[in-house]
Design a protein around this motif. Structure first.
Motif, PDB file in Angstrom:
ATOM      1  N   GLU A  62       0.814  -1.301   0.013  1.00  0.00           N
ATOM      2  CA  GLU A  62      -0.137  -0.096  -0.095  1.00  0.00           C
ATOM      3  C   GLU A  62       0.825   1.150   0.011  1.00  0.00           C
ATOM      4  O   GLU A  62       1.651   1.172   0.789  1.00  0.00           O
ATOM      5  CB  GLU A  62      -0.812   0.179   1.334  1.00  0.00           C
ATOM      6  CG  GLU A  62      -2.185  -0.675   1.259  1.00  0.00           C
ATOM      7  CD  GLU A  62      -1.913  -1.970   1.942  1.00  0.00           C
ATOM      8  OE1 GLU A  62      -0.624  -2.446   2.082  1.00  0.00           O
ATOM      9  OE2 GLU A  62      -2.923  -2.752   1.989  1.00  0.00           O
ATOM     10  N   ASP A  64       0.339   4.045   1.609  1.00  0.00           N
ATOM     11  CA  ASP A  64       0.135   4.582   2.859  1.00  0.00           C
ATOM     12  C   ASP A  64       0.933   3.727   3.819  1.00  0.00           C
ATOM     13  O   ASP A  64       1.289   4.234   4.845  1.00  0.00           O
ATOM     14  CB  ASP A  64      -1.347   4.522   3.379  1.00  0.00           C
ATOM     15  CG  ASP A  64      -2.170   5.544   2.733  1.00  0.00           C
ATOM     16  OD1 ASP A  64      -1.787   6.222   1.804  1.00  0.00           O
ATOM     17  OD2 ASP A  64      -3.244   5.567   3.145  1.00  0.00           O
ATOM     18  N   SER A  65       1.598   2.676   3.573  1.00  0.00           N
ATOM     19  CA  SER A  65       2.372   1.899   4.495  1.00  0.00           C
ATOM     20  C   SER A  65       3.715   2.127   4.275  1.00  0.00           C
ATOM     21  O   SER A  65       4.631   1.700   5.142  1.00  0.00           O
ATOM     22  CB  SER A  65       1.930   0.307   4.443  1.00  0.00           C
ATOM     23  OG  SER A  65       2.527   0.006   3.186  1.00  0.00           O
ATOM     24  N   PHE A 400       5.279   1.133  13.920  1.00  0.00           N
ATOM     25  CA  PHE A 400       5.007  -0.152  13.935  1.00  0.00           C
ATOM     26  C   PHE A 400       3.875  -0.727  13.046  1.00  0.00           C
ATOM     27  O   PHE A 400       4.003  -1.884  12.709  1.00  0.00           O
ATOM     28  CB  PHE A 400       4.928  -0.399  15.675  1.00  0.00           C
ATOM     29  CG  PHE A 400       4.297  -1.855  15.839  1.00  0.00           C
ATOM     30  CD1 PHE A 400       5.569  -3.119  16.011  1.00  0.00           C
ATOM     31  CD2 PHE A 400       3.198  -2.244  16.408  1.00  0.00           C
ATOM     32  CE1 PHE A 400       5.079  -4.189  16.098  1.00  0.00           C
ATOM     33  CE2 PHE A 400       2.998  -3.454  16.576  1.00  0.00           C
ATOM     34  CZ  PHE A 400       3.949  -4.449  16.579  1.00  0.00           C
ATOM     35  N   ARG A 401       3.052   0.003  13.124  1.00  0.00           N
ATOM     36  CA  ARG A 401       1.793  -0.064  12.302  1.00  0.00           C
ATOM     37  C   ARG A 401       2.293  -0.413  10.869  1.00  0.00           C
ATOM     38  O   ARG A 401       1.745  -1.411  10.349  1.00  0.00           O
ATOM     39  CB  ARG A 401       0.874   0.823  12.532  1.00  0.00           C
ATOM     40  CG  ARG A 401      -0.797   0.667  11.966  1.00  0.00           C
ATOM     41  CD  ARG A 401      -1.604   1.608  11.917  1.00  0.00           C
ATOM     42  NE  ARG A 401      -0.881   2.657  11.163  1.00  0.00           N
ATOM     43  CZ  ARG A 401      -1.075   2.574   9.919  1.00  0.00           C
ATOM     44  NH1 ARG A 401      -1.930   1.880   9.423  1.00  0.00           N
ATOM     45  NH2 ARG A 401      -0.421   3.557   9.053  1.00  0.00           N
ATOM     46  N   ASN A 402       2.940   0.311  10.458  1.00  0.00           N
ATOM     47  CA  ASN A 402       3.510   0.098   8.943  1.00  0.00           C
ATOM     48  C   ASN A 402       4.250  -1.283   8.779  1.00  0.00           C
ATOM     49  O   ASN A 402       3.963  -1.623   7.853  1.00  0.00           O
ATOM     50  CB  ASN A 402       4.256   1.274   8.456  1.00  0.00           C
ATOM     51  CG  ASN A 402       3.646   2.585   8.085  1.00  0.00           C
ATOM     52  OD1 ASN A 402       2.316   2.690   8.009  1.00  0.00           O
ATOM     53  ND2 ASN A 402       4.484   3.573   8.109  1.00  0.00           N
ATOM     54  N   LEU A 404       3.578  -3.896  10.437  1.00  0.00           N
ATOM     55  CA  LEU A 404       2.552  -4.765  10.446  1.00  0.00           C
ATOM     56  C   LEU A 404       2.024  -4.830   8.980  1.00  0.00           C
ATOM     57  O   LEU A 404       1.822  -5.977   8.492  1.00  0.00           O
ATOM     58  CB  LEU A 404       1.523  -4.708  11.401  1.00  0.00           C
ATOM     59  CG  LEU A 404       1.924  -4.981  12.894  1.00  0.00           C
ATOM     60  CD1 LEU A 404       0.740  -4.612  13.785  1.00  0.00           C
ATOM     61  CD2 LEU A 404       2.292  -6.328  12.890  1.00  0.00           C
ATOM     62  N   VAL A 405       1.465  -4.094   8.307  1.00  0.00           N
ATOM     63  CA  VAL A 405       0.993  -3.808   7.258  1.00  0.00           C
ATOM     64  C   VAL A 405       1.883  -4.373   6.183  1.00  0.00           C
ATOM     65  O   VAL A 405       1.441  -5.102   5.190  1.00  0.00           O
ATOM     66  CB  VAL A 405       0.496  -2.310   7.080  1.00  0.00           C
ATOM     67  CG1 VAL A 405      -0.317  -2.408   5.326  1.00  0.00           C
ATOM     68  CG2 VAL A 405      -0.472  -1.996   7.933  1.00  0.00           C
ATOM     69  N   VAL A 408       2.330  -8.112   6.259  1.00  0.00           N
ATOM     70  CA  VAL A 408       0.809  -8.634   5.752  1.00  0.00           C
ATOM     71  C   VAL A 408       1.070  -8.733   4.460  1.00  0.00           C
ATOM     72  O   VAL A 408       0.761  -9.789   3.728  1.00  0.00           O
ATOM     73  CB  VAL A 408      -0.280  -7.974   6.114  1.00  0.00           C
ATOM     74  CG1 VAL A 408      -1.489  -8.451   5.387  1.00  0.00           C
ATOM     75  CG2 VAL A 408      -0.647  -8.177   7.806  1.00  0.00           C
ATOM     76  N   ASN A 409       1.543  -7.638   3.906  1.00  0.00           N
ATOM     77  CA  ASN A 409       1.368  -7.637   2.335  1.00  0.00           C
ATOM     78  C   ASN A 409       2.752  -8.842   1.591  1.00  0.00           C
ATOM     79  O   ASN A 409       2.338  -9.404   0.817  1.00  0.00           O
ATOM     80  CB  ASN A 409       1.940  -6.244   1.794  1.00  0.00           C
ATOM     81  CG  ASN A 409       0.609  -5.474   1.619  1.00  0.00           C
ATOM     82  OD1 ASN A 409       0.106  -5.680   0.902  1.00  0.00           O
ATOM     83  ND2 ASN A 409       0.807  -4.585   2.427  1.00  0.00           N
ATOM     84  N   TRP A 412       1.331 -12.359   2.469  1.00  0.00           N
ATOM     85  CA  TRP A 412       0.462 -12.600   1.478  1.00  0.00           C
ATOM     86  C   TRP A 412       0.901 -12.879  -0.129  1.00  0.00           C
ATOM     87  O   TRP A 412       0.511 -13.982  -0.608  1.00  0.00           O
ATOM     88  CB  TRP A 412      -0.351 -11.285   1.312  1.00  0.00           C
ATOM     89  CG  TRP A 412      -1.523 -11.576   0.387  1.00  0.00           C
ATOM     90  CD1 TRP A 412      -1.662 -10.930  -0.967  1.00  0.00           C
ATOM     91  CD2 TRP A 412      -2.890 -12.238   0.680  1.00  0.00           C
ATOM     92  NE1 TRP A 412      -2.842 -11.409  -1.246  1.00  0.00           N
ATOM     93  CE2 TRP A 412      -3.585 -12.139  -0.667  1.00  0.00           C
ATOM     94  CE3 TRP A 412      -3.208 -13.208   1.859  1.00  0.00           C
ATOM     95  CZ2 TRP A 412      -4.952 -12.762  -0.492  1.00  0.00           C
ATOM     96  CZ3 TRP A 412      -4.525 -13.893   1.344  1.00  0.00           C
ATOM     97  CH2 TRP A 412      -5.161 -13.593   0.422  1.00  0.00           C
ATOM     98  N   ASP A 418       0.757 -13.329  -5.393  1.00  0.00           N
ATOM     99  CA  ASP A 418      -0.161 -12.455  -5.897  1.00  0.00           C
ATOM    100  C   ASP A 418       0.167 -11.145  -5.022  1.00  0.00           C
ATOM    101  O   ASP A 418       0.444 -11.123  -4.157  1.00  0.00           O
ATOM    102  CB  ASP A 418      -1.571 -12.936  -5.632  1.00  0.00           C
ATOM    103  CG  ASP A 418      -2.492 -12.010  -6.302  1.00  0.00           C
ATOM    104  OD1 ASP A 418      -2.147 -11.150  -7.082  1.00  0.00           O
ATOM    105  OD2 ASP A 418      -3.752 -11.940  -6.021  1.00  0.00           O
ATOM    106  N   THR A 419      -0.179 -10.074  -5.771  1.00  0.00           N
ATOM    107  CA  THR A 419       0.066  -8.478  -5.017  1.00  0.00           C
ATOM    108  C   THR A 419      -1.286  -7.943  -5.006  1.00  0.00           C
ATOM    109  O   THR A 419      -2.042  -8.246  -6.096  1.00  0.00           O
ATOM    110  CB  THR A 419       0.948  -7.911  -5.712  1.00  0.00           C
ATOM    111  OG1 THR A 419       0.579  -7.609  -7.015  1.00  0.00           O
ATOM    112  CG2 THR A 419       2.501  -8.456  -5.466  1.00  0.00           C
ATOM    113  N   GLY A 420      -1.613  -7.303  -3.947  1.00  0.00           N
ATOM    114  CA  GLY A 420      -3.003  -6.912  -3.937  1.00  0.00           C
ATOM    115  C   GLY A 420      -3.484  -5.531  -4.372  1.00  0.00           C
ATOM    116  O   GLY A 420      -4.638  -5.201  -4.597  1.00  0.00           O
ATOM    117  N   ASN A 421      -2.420  -4.927  -4.750  1.00  0.00           N
ATOM    118  CA  ASN A 421      -2.608  -3.297  -4.674  1.00  0.00           C
ATOM    119  C   ASN A 421      -2.792  -2.636  -6.078  1.00  0.00           C
ATOM    120  O   ASN A 421      -2.217  -1.745  -6.349  1.00  0.00           O
ATOM    121  CB  ASN A 421      -1.686  -2.468  -3.836  1.00  0.00           C
ATOM    122  CG  ASN A 421      -1.811  -3.191  -2.465  1.00  0.00           C
ATOM    123  OD1 ASN A 421      -2.780  -2.759  -1.901  1.00  0.00           O
ATOM    124  ND2 ASN A 421      -0.762  -3.949  -2.214  1.00  0.00           N
TER     125      ASN A 421
END
Lengths: 444, 444
Positions: A62, A64-65, A400-402, A404-405, A408-409, A412, A418-421
């Motif tokens: 993302e 934002d991450s 820290f939040r970034n 985690l995100v 996850v990416n 995943w 696969d990539t999601g964005n």
């Protein structure tokens, strides 16, 4: 605008930092307990983790991450002030910086403005290619890639289809190599599923490198292996070639070859981004500012430069340090200490670059790393290098939040191939006037 | 452009769906095994989970985590085709839709174009307020809020500061209530840390509702409790008031009160978004299309309408179903079945809305829910309602990866009292010409 901007006056020396990249952030942090006022000015309200821009561009994480708001980073730092502004020029005589929100006074000025793409004066190249220096650039590239395929669906001329599906990346440094690798993985695992009507055997990825090897500055093993990985992925690597010109459609190499592509990514040269108002003698070739071992800009006693925009010319680094995150962060931290030393009347410490090596990732399980640990060199390529690359980039992402995100990416993508964005958001894309050339054939 | 666009001809009936909201997606999914060609046209390449737009606007979740690319959702559906295009008008005589990429033929046409903000003809209101209908809107609001505070730092006139720090939300439905709640939580927990130089006692949040109660359509308990929660949070709720006019600076209520705010959020009326080319008799007040119990648009035998743009006038719903996700999804699924029935020569089933209730969240631990389970009604407010709200919204977000990312954000916010995504990205913001009125006082 000639009025002073409104910033509380603390009655303490003000350290004004222009630019919140790696260097600016580290300096601000290291001044946390100093008896100064820290004012950071940036044209964005967030710090960008540039090494992962290519992953935003290739829909891996993302947008934002990989960014983090300055105000949040420095939430708990009492002497920290932020201003969102464009800096216009410096008035060194009056210790003032002219910005889009008014004049800002300084006692110590620190230029941490980073680097911009260097097109060596070629205006057409600058207009028609996409850079990879900001979040905006990365989102623009992502939008452009996805739009290209949507447009290719409307076309039936083969050359037109190729022009939309083929990519030319100029520059074989980490950004170019990482982009080429990520694009070729998308070509293999993701795009054919998304665009079943297109033939991805037709999608060519060209990487043009002016020198004889990729990843200049890294070991021969690393550069050889990166080349092998890319060739295994089917990337067409053109060594010892320069792009002579590009008209938005045809790429002309200096060796005479041409290729057709509506999307050329400029990851070749960078130059420093200094600000108007400094004496020209301080500005070296490549727009970097000549600094001494304390990062003091030559000819001044209260203006410093850090990171990409600074050239600390030493015997070991006759052209200054490499324009990477590490020297920028180390210089930032060192300058923080030295500002405290200055205020305490203590002698300054010379900057000493602790090179911990460098790395680049080409794709899943494939990276190259030249590490330096306690001055010993370790070279590794492949899976281990890839794990190290991921670990280091993950812990380096701010917040820290970034982390985690981003985790996850990555997990995943690893397990799903696969990539999601894959979003086309906003109106940011390189404008491709493909309509003019497309014949909408009645196939329905 | 008058040429046909290029879509493979399968020799099967083509179901052309305009709009990939809740209704369009459910229909496309339910046609997975049908012997038809499904063509989805949307002006974005992604589905937006609209119920969480307000969280993007208030920096609660990443913009990218509430959208999902159509091509990815339907990766495995063989009869699915997507086209990124704007639809211009319908040529019902020739069974053609005119789009920005050319003509597209259809056998069955399904209008699932959703709703747009209804400004009741007030052009100034339309220009000067921010809506909450698309991802673009949400990002625009986020940027505007953050920019406002950055600008307020430059101002010393109290009214000017108020105009930048105060917010007026028009409309007391779920979007208005949820936005007001989220803003007041940011005012309490987040903004004062980010902007230590501003006094957040000065920040007013106004919610203007034309009727006597919030959350029209929900139970009295829900609407009373929502009001109490908002008032506890310090939101100024104006019931039985309408915004008469807004010039970009002063909001005039019909009751004579005025307030100053540069940011007015329009969450009041919506109207359907039909497309040109249909007979005017089929278009009801509010721009919804009159459909029968099979979602067939009146006067046609192969044009359907679903969701917000459809008004299925029944005894129980004399104005059509509420413009919410649930009826849209259920209609989409039902129409899928009925198209299969039609092709098999079987009789069609009438649509029967299974109302499962509705809910809204005001903030941490505070939500209101009117649930209907097996036709029994359950009303709950507070923590339990909030958990249910989160659970239902979490499982409804399309895509497992998105669910993980949203979970991370929510858990993070819950434990840290902080939201992470306070970015000003792109150039999207309502342009506030504050420079004209600001006196840059020399405080430095």
């Amino acid at each position: 605008m000639s009025n002073h901007t409104r910033i509380e006056h603390l009655g303490k020396p003000r350290v004004l930092i222009i630019g919140g990249g790696f260097a600016g952030i580290e300096l601000a942090k290291s001044l946390r307990d100093a008896d100064v006022q820290v004012v950071l000015v940036d044209r964005e309200n967030y710090h960008t983790f540039q090494p992962l821009l290519y992953q935003v561009a290739t829909a891996g994480v993302e947008a934002d991450s990989i960014i983090h708001p300055f105000r949040k980073i420095f939430n708990d730092q009492k002497n920290f002030y932020f201003r969102l502004a464009d800096v216009e020029q410096i008035d060194t005589a009056n210790r003032l910086v002219e910005t889009s929100i008014g004049l800002i006074e300084y006692d110590y000025l620190v230029l941490a403005t980073g680097a911009t793409s260097n097109f060596f004066g070629d205006k057409e190249m600058e207009e028609k290619t996409i850079s990879m220096k900001s979040l905006d650039d990365a989102v623009t590239l992502r939008n452009t890639i996805l739009q290209n395929f949507e447009k290719a669906l409307q076309v039936d001329d083969e050359e037109q289809i190729n022009s939309l599906m083929d990519y030319v990346i100029v520059g074989g440094g980490p950004t170019g190599v990482e982009l080429a690798g990520a694009l070729s993985e998308l070509r293999k695992h993701v795009f054919p599923k998304d665009y079943k009507e297109l033939d991805f055997c037709e999608m060519d990825i060209h990487l043009v490198q002016s020198g004889p090897a990729l990843l200049k500055g890294m070991s021969e093993e690393a550069s050889q292996k990166a080349l092998k990985y890319l060739e295994d992925f089917g990337v067409k690597v053109w060594l010892n070639r320069r792009v002579k010109s590009y008209d938005g459609y045809t790429v002309y190499l200096d060796s005479g070859e041409t290729m057709v592509s509506r999307t050329v990514i400029w990851a070749a040269g960078v130059s420093g981004s200094p600000i108007r108002g400094l004496r020209p003698e301080s500005i070296l070739k490549g727009n970097r500012l000549l600094v001494d071992v304390h990062n003091l800009v030559s000819g001044y006693d209260n203006i410093f430069a850090l990171g990409d925009v600074a050239a600390m010319v030493t015997e070991e680094y006759p052209l200054g340090h490499p324009m990477l995150a590490q020297p920028a962060m180390q210089q930032g931290e060192q300058l923080g200490k030295n500002i405290c030393n200055m205020l305490a009347g203590k002698p300054l410490e010379a900057f000493n670059y602790n090179d911990q090596g460098s790395m680049a990732t080409v794709g899943r399980n494939r990276a190259v790393a030249d590490l330096k640990i306690f001055k010993k060199e370790y070279k590794t390529q492949g899976f281990i290098a890839w794990l190290i690359w991921m670990f280091i980039h993950l812990i380096s992402v701010v917040g820290f939040r970034n982390r985690l995100v981003v985790s996850v990416n990555w997990l995943w993508s690893y397990f799903t191939y696969d990539t999601g964005n894959r979003f086309i958001v906003g109106n940011k894309q390189v404008n491709i006037p493909v309509e003019e050339t497309i014949s909408h054939k009645a196939v329905v």
